[in-house]
Design an enzyme around this catalytic site. Structure first.
Site, PDB file in Angstrom:
ATOM      1  N   TYR A  66      -2.021  -1.868 -11.953  1.00 33.68           N
ATOM      2  CA  TYR A  66      -3.478  -1.959 -12.113  1.00 33.68           C
ATOM      3  C   TYR A  66      -3.948  -1.368 -13.445  1.00 33.68           C
ATOM      4  O   TYR A  66      -5.054  -0.862 -13.564  1.00 33.68           O
ATOM      5  CB  TYR A  66      -4.186  -1.295 -10.917  1.00 33.68           C
ATOM      6  CG  TYR A  66      -3.707  -1.849  -9.597  1.00 33.68           C
ATOM      7  CD1 TYR A  66      -4.080  -3.126  -9.191  1.00 33.68           C
ATOM      8  CD2 TYR A  66      -2.834  -1.137  -8.777  1.00 33.68           C
ATOM      9  CE1 TYR A  66      -3.601  -3.668  -8.003  1.00 33.68           C
ATOM     10  CE2 TYR A  66      -2.352  -1.668  -7.590  1.00 33.68           C
ATOM     11  CZ  TYR A  66      -2.740  -2.936  -7.206  1.00 33.68           C
ATOM     12  OH  TYR A  66      -2.272  -3.464  -6.038  1.00 33.68           O
ATOM     13  N   GLY A 106       0.783  -1.231   0.000  1.00 32.18           N
ATOM     14  CA  GLY A 106       0.000   0.000   0.000  1.00 32.18           C
ATOM     15  C   GLY A 106       0.812   1.278   0.000  1.00 32.18           C
ATOM     16  O   GLY A 106       0.262   2.361   0.201  1.00 32.18           O
ATOM     17  N   ARG A 160      -8.937   2.471 -13.803  1.00 32.82           N
ATOM     18  CA  ARG A 160      -8.916   3.157 -12.504  1.00 32.82           C
ATOM     19  C   ARG A 160      -9.653   4.504 -12.473  1.00 32.82           C
ATOM     20  O   ARG A 160     -10.355   4.778 -11.500  1.00 32.82           O
ATOM     21  CB  ARG A 160      -7.479   3.314 -11.997  1.00 32.82           C
ATOM     22  CG  ARG A 160      -6.826   1.962 -11.698  1.00 32.82           C
ATOM     23  CD  ARG A 160      -5.414   2.100 -11.136  1.00 32.82           C
ATOM     24  NE  ARG A 160      -5.418   2.621  -9.784  1.00 32.82           N
ATOM     25  CZ  ARG A 160      -5.110   3.852  -9.438  1.00 32.82           C
ATOM     26  NH1 ARG A 160      -4.731   4.731 -10.350  1.00 32.82           N
ATOM     27  NH2 ARG A 160      -5.163   4.235  -8.195  1.00 32.82           N
ATOM     28  N   CYS A 184     -18.068   3.284 -25.234  1.00 34.04           N
ATOM     29  CA  CYS A 184     -19.413   3.858 -25.262  1.00 34.04           C
ATOM     30  C   CYS A 184     -19.944   4.043 -23.846  1.00 34.04           C
ATOM     31  O   CYS A 184     -20.915   3.388 -23.440  1.00 34.04           O
ATOM     32  CB  CYS A 184     -20.338   2.985 -26.076  1.00 34.04           C
ATOM     33  SG  CYS A 184     -19.767   2.848 -27.760  1.00 34.04           S
ATOM     34  N   GLU A 185     -19.281   4.884 -23.090  1.00 33.21           N
ATOM     35  CA  GLU A 185     -19.646   5.193 -21.706  1.00 33.21           C
ATOM     36  C   GLU A 185     -19.220   6.634 -21.455  1.00 33.21           C
ATOM     37  O   GLU A 185     -18.065   6.973 -21.680  1.00 33.21           O
ATOM     38  CB  GLU A 185     -18.847   4.323 -20.711  1.00 33.21           C
ATOM     39  CG  GLU A 185     -19.088   2.843 -20.774  1.00 33.21           C
ATOM     40  CD  GLU A 185     -20.406   2.430 -20.152  1.00 33.21           C
ATOM     41  OE1 GLU A 185     -20.894   3.155 -19.252  1.00 33.21           O
ATOM     42  OE2 GLU A 185     -20.948   1.401 -20.587  1.00 33.21           O
ATOM     43  N   GLU A 233       4.479  -6.364   1.252  1.00 28.88           N
ATOM     44  CA  GLU A 233       3.853  -6.781  -0.003  1.00 28.88           C
ATOM     45  C   GLU A 233       3.569  -5.603  -0.931  1.00 28.88           C
ATOM     46  O   GLU A 233       2.413  -5.298  -1.214  1.00 28.88           O
ATOM     47  CB  GLU A 233       2.507  -7.459   0.300  1.00 28.88           C
ATOM     48  CG  GLU A 233       2.597  -8.577   1.295  1.00 28.88           C
ATOM     49  CD  GLU A 233       1.234  -9.149   1.652  1.00 28.88           C
ATOM     50  OE1 GLU A 233       1.123 -10.388   1.701  1.00 28.88           O
ATOM     51  OE2 GLU A 233       0.287  -8.361   1.877  1.00 28.88           O
ATOM     52  N   PRO A 234       4.600  -4.928  -1.400  1.00 19.82           N
ATOM     53  CA  PRO A 234       4.351  -3.812  -2.308  1.00 19.82           C
ATOM     54  C   PRO A 234       3.918  -4.296  -3.696  1.00 19.82           C
ATOM     55  O   PRO A 234       4.469  -5.275  -4.208  1.00 19.82           O
ATOM     56  CB  PRO A 234       5.716  -3.113  -2.387  1.00 19.82           C
ATOM     57  CG  PRO A 234       6.716  -4.190  -2.098  1.00 19.82           C
ATOM     58  CD  PRO A 234       6.048  -5.155  -1.155  1.00 19.82           C
ATOM     59  N   GLY A 235       2.938  -3.655  -4.258  1.00 19.02           N
ATOM     60  CA  GLY A 235       2.528  -3.950  -5.636  1.00 19.02           C
ATOM     61  C   GLY A 235       2.748  -2.706  -6.477  1.00 19.02           C
ATOM     62  O   GLY A 235       3.690  -2.605  -7.262  1.00 19.02           O
ATOM     63  N   ARG A 236       1.861  -1.727  -6.236  1.00 18.73           N
ATOM     64  CA  ARG A 236       1.910  -0.451  -6.950  1.00 18.73           C
ATOM     65  C   ARG A 236       3.300   0.192  -6.916  1.00 18.73           C
ATOM     66  O   ARG A 236       3.782   0.708  -7.923  1.00 18.73           O
ATOM     67  CB  ARG A 236       0.896   0.486  -6.271  1.00 18.73           C
ATOM     68  CG  ARG A 236       0.680   1.815  -6.938  1.00 18.73           C
ATOM     69  CD  ARG A 236      -0.154   2.718  -6.008  1.00 18.73           C
ATOM     70  NE  ARG A 236      -1.256   2.003  -5.407  1.00 18.73           N
ATOM     71  CZ  ARG A 236      -2.456   1.870  -5.951  1.00 18.73           C
ATOM     72  NH1 ARG A 236      -2.706   2.423  -7.116  1.00 18.73           N
ATOM     73  NH2 ARG A 236      -3.404   1.195  -5.316  1.00 18.73           N
TER      74      ARG A 236
HETATM   75  C1  PLP Z   1      -3.459  -5.202  -2.978  1.00 14.99           C
HETATM   76  C2  PLP Z   1      -2.667  -5.781  -1.897  1.00 14.99           C
HETATM   77  C3  PLP Z   1      -1.325  -5.449  -1.760  1.00 14.99           C
HETATM   78  C4  PLP Z   1      -0.621  -4.464  -2.640  1.00 14.99           C
HETATM   79  O1  PLP Z   1      -1.126  -3.165  -2.556  1.00 14.99           O
HETATM   80  P1  PLP Z   1      -0.375  -1.986  -3.331  1.00 14.99           P
HETATM   81  O2  PLP Z   1      -1.185  -0.781  -3.031  1.00 14.99           O
HETATM   82  O3  PLP Z   1      -0.390  -2.327  -4.772  1.00 14.99           O
HETATM   83  O4  PLP Z   1       1.013  -1.931  -2.786  1.00 14.99           O
HETATM   84  C5  PLP Z   1      -0.610  -6.074  -0.765  1.00 14.99           C
HETATM   85  N1  PLP Z   1      -1.198  -6.983   0.067  1.00 14.99           N
HETATM   86  C6  PLP Z   1      -2.493  -7.308  -0.044  1.00 14.99           C
HETATM   87  C7  PLP Z   1      -3.062  -8.303   0.887  1.00 14.99           C
HETATM   88  C8  PLP Z   1      -3.272  -6.725  -1.015  1.00 14.99           C
HETATM   89  O5  PLP Z   1      -4.558  -7.066  -1.114  1.00 14.99           O
END
Ligand code: PLP
Length: 436
Positions: A391, A249, A331, A362-363, A291-294
């Protein structure tokens, strides 16, 4: 927009470049819409997390939340950088395995894991399953007995953070579909059920408080909540966690309104918080998992579009339409997410026009950007929307039967196709004729 915050440059022709590769030439070769990633920047983002733990001598796992962008190539890159991988479905697990990620470095998440998902996770012996709910405890317990297998698990808890002062995409609040509530006794009940099952090896707790978070306060509070539970279970049940997973997050820059902290500051705040509590309750330092994603892929990616129709409604708004939209970037339509953009083939021009960028679905809601000051544009100019690396592709869809765009990786001045553009054959491949 301050370009210095992004991993992109402008060349002598005034074109936007990614790792010295001209985006205009990428469009000529691969077409539009096109996702382009700066791989060196992805690696830099990975290292910012991994190296900070190393520097502080903390045993850690940085797990890439692959839902942000899952494909074989990206999982190979993050695996090379030493990251583990979070998956939430058989499709994401399959992709990670195909990418060559060792199963022990895969963590399985999800708030409604099905029997067949759990079976697949067990069959491939994933490193960890993050248990979310009571149904899962019994289902997983039953499968472990059938397979005569053991598995490492974490327990996902919701710390019940109510601070709504910042616009988190909240997932750690009490009224959440995720995890066990620590205030109403459900977390303790789950803890006892898991401990009673000999084939579930409980390694520790997990929490994920939300997304796109710009300060460390929420993480520090969540850590305190988790440790108040740990202190209690330590005293009453002699439970010592080996792992504390504090989720992802970490915020990134989409527009100049966003002021994310440097990645190492999030990590240092987490280390400090965990150390503080560990000393207080006198237990050994657990591993810290995040757990970084973004924040791994988000700001390393852009989307290139071709500009088509324009509609000037005097006194109201000038619409500029691109050849993509909510099919490649959901998004803005899904949660009014904001983006910045630049005309890639006029990147040095002054931003003299106030316009809004529309998608071609078409939105009416298919708007990518409202009210942006942009370089004066013309048909067939190339628009680069920035920070679309997370995302974007992963939420892409075939609405209006558009084909999903291609993905190109650029590194050291070289470009390579890593996801092919869908074709119309792909679009109809599951359709069956009804004519007898
Ligand atoms: C979505 C999610 C993440 C990653 O969130 P980001 O905002 O992309 O870093 C990590 N852990 C869990 C459990 C999630 O659901």
């Amino acid at each position: 927009m301050e370009l210095e915050h992004y991993p992109f440059q402008i060349n002598e022709q005034g074109n936007l470049t990614v790792s010295e590769v001209d985006t205009v030439s990428l469009v000529k070769q691969y077409g539009t819409p096109l996702y382009v990633y700066d791989v060196a920047h992805i690696r830099k983002n990975c290292r910012a997390f991994v190296d900070t733990f190393k520097k502080h001598g903390i045993t850690a796992q940085v797990a890439y939340a692959s839902k942000a962008f899952s494909s074989i190539a990206i999982l190979q890159v993050v695996h090379q950088e030493g990251l583990a991988v979070d998956v939430v479905s058989k499709g994401e697990l399959y992709t990670a395995l195909q990418a060559g990620v060792p199963p022990e470095k895969i963590h399985f998440h999800g708030n409604n894991k099905s029997r067949s998902e759990l079976e697949m996770a067990l069959k491939h012996r994933v490193g960890c399953i993050v248990i979310d709910n009571f149904y899962e405890i019994s289902l997983l317990g039953e499968l472990l007995e059938v397979y005569n297998q053991e598995v490492d698990v974490l327990m996902r808890v919701t710390p019940g953070l109510r601070s709504n002062t910042h616009e988190y995409i909240m997932t750690g609040n009490e009224d959440s579909k995720f995890g066990f509530n620590i205030h109403n006794g459900q977390a303790e009940q789950a803890f006892l059920e898991i401990r009673n099952h000999k084939q579930l090896r409980l390694k520790g707790l997990h929490c994920h408080i939300g997304s796109q978070i710009f300060e460390t306060e929420g993480f520090i509070k969540a850590t305190s909540m988790l440790f108040s539970v740990i202190a209690d279970w330590q005293k009453r049940y002699q439970f010592t966690p080996e792992v504390m997973n504090l989720g992802g997050g970490f915020g990134i820059r989409y527009t100049d309104e966003d002021q994310p902290l440097p990645r190492h500051e999030y990590v240092e705040a987490l280390i400090e918080a965990v150390k503080h509590h560990v000393e207080q309750i006198k237990i050994p330092m657990p591993e810290i998992w995040i757990e970084p994603g973004r924040s791994i892929v988000g700001d390393a990616g852009i989307t290139l579009y071709k500009i088509g129709s324009m509609k000037d409604i005097p006194g109201i708004r000038k619409y500029i339409t691109v050849d993509g939209g909510m099919t490649d970037n959901l998004r803005p339509a899904l949660y009014q997410a904001k983006y910045d953009a630049i005309v890639a083939n006029r990147a040095n021009d002054a931003r003299t026009e106030l316009v809004s960028i529309a998608g071609k679905c078409c939105e009416s809601g298919d708007m990518l950007i409202y009210d942006i000051n942009l370089q004066k544009t013309d048909q067939n100019d190339i628009l680069a929307v920035l920070s679309t690396g997370a995302y974007g592709y992963s939420m892409a869809n075939n609405y209006n039967r558009f084909t999903r765009p291609a993905v190109v990786f650029v590194e050291n001045g070289q470009h390579q196709l890593v996801v092919k553009r869908e074709t119309y054959i792909d679009v109809v491949q599951h359709d069956l004729s009804y004519l007898k």
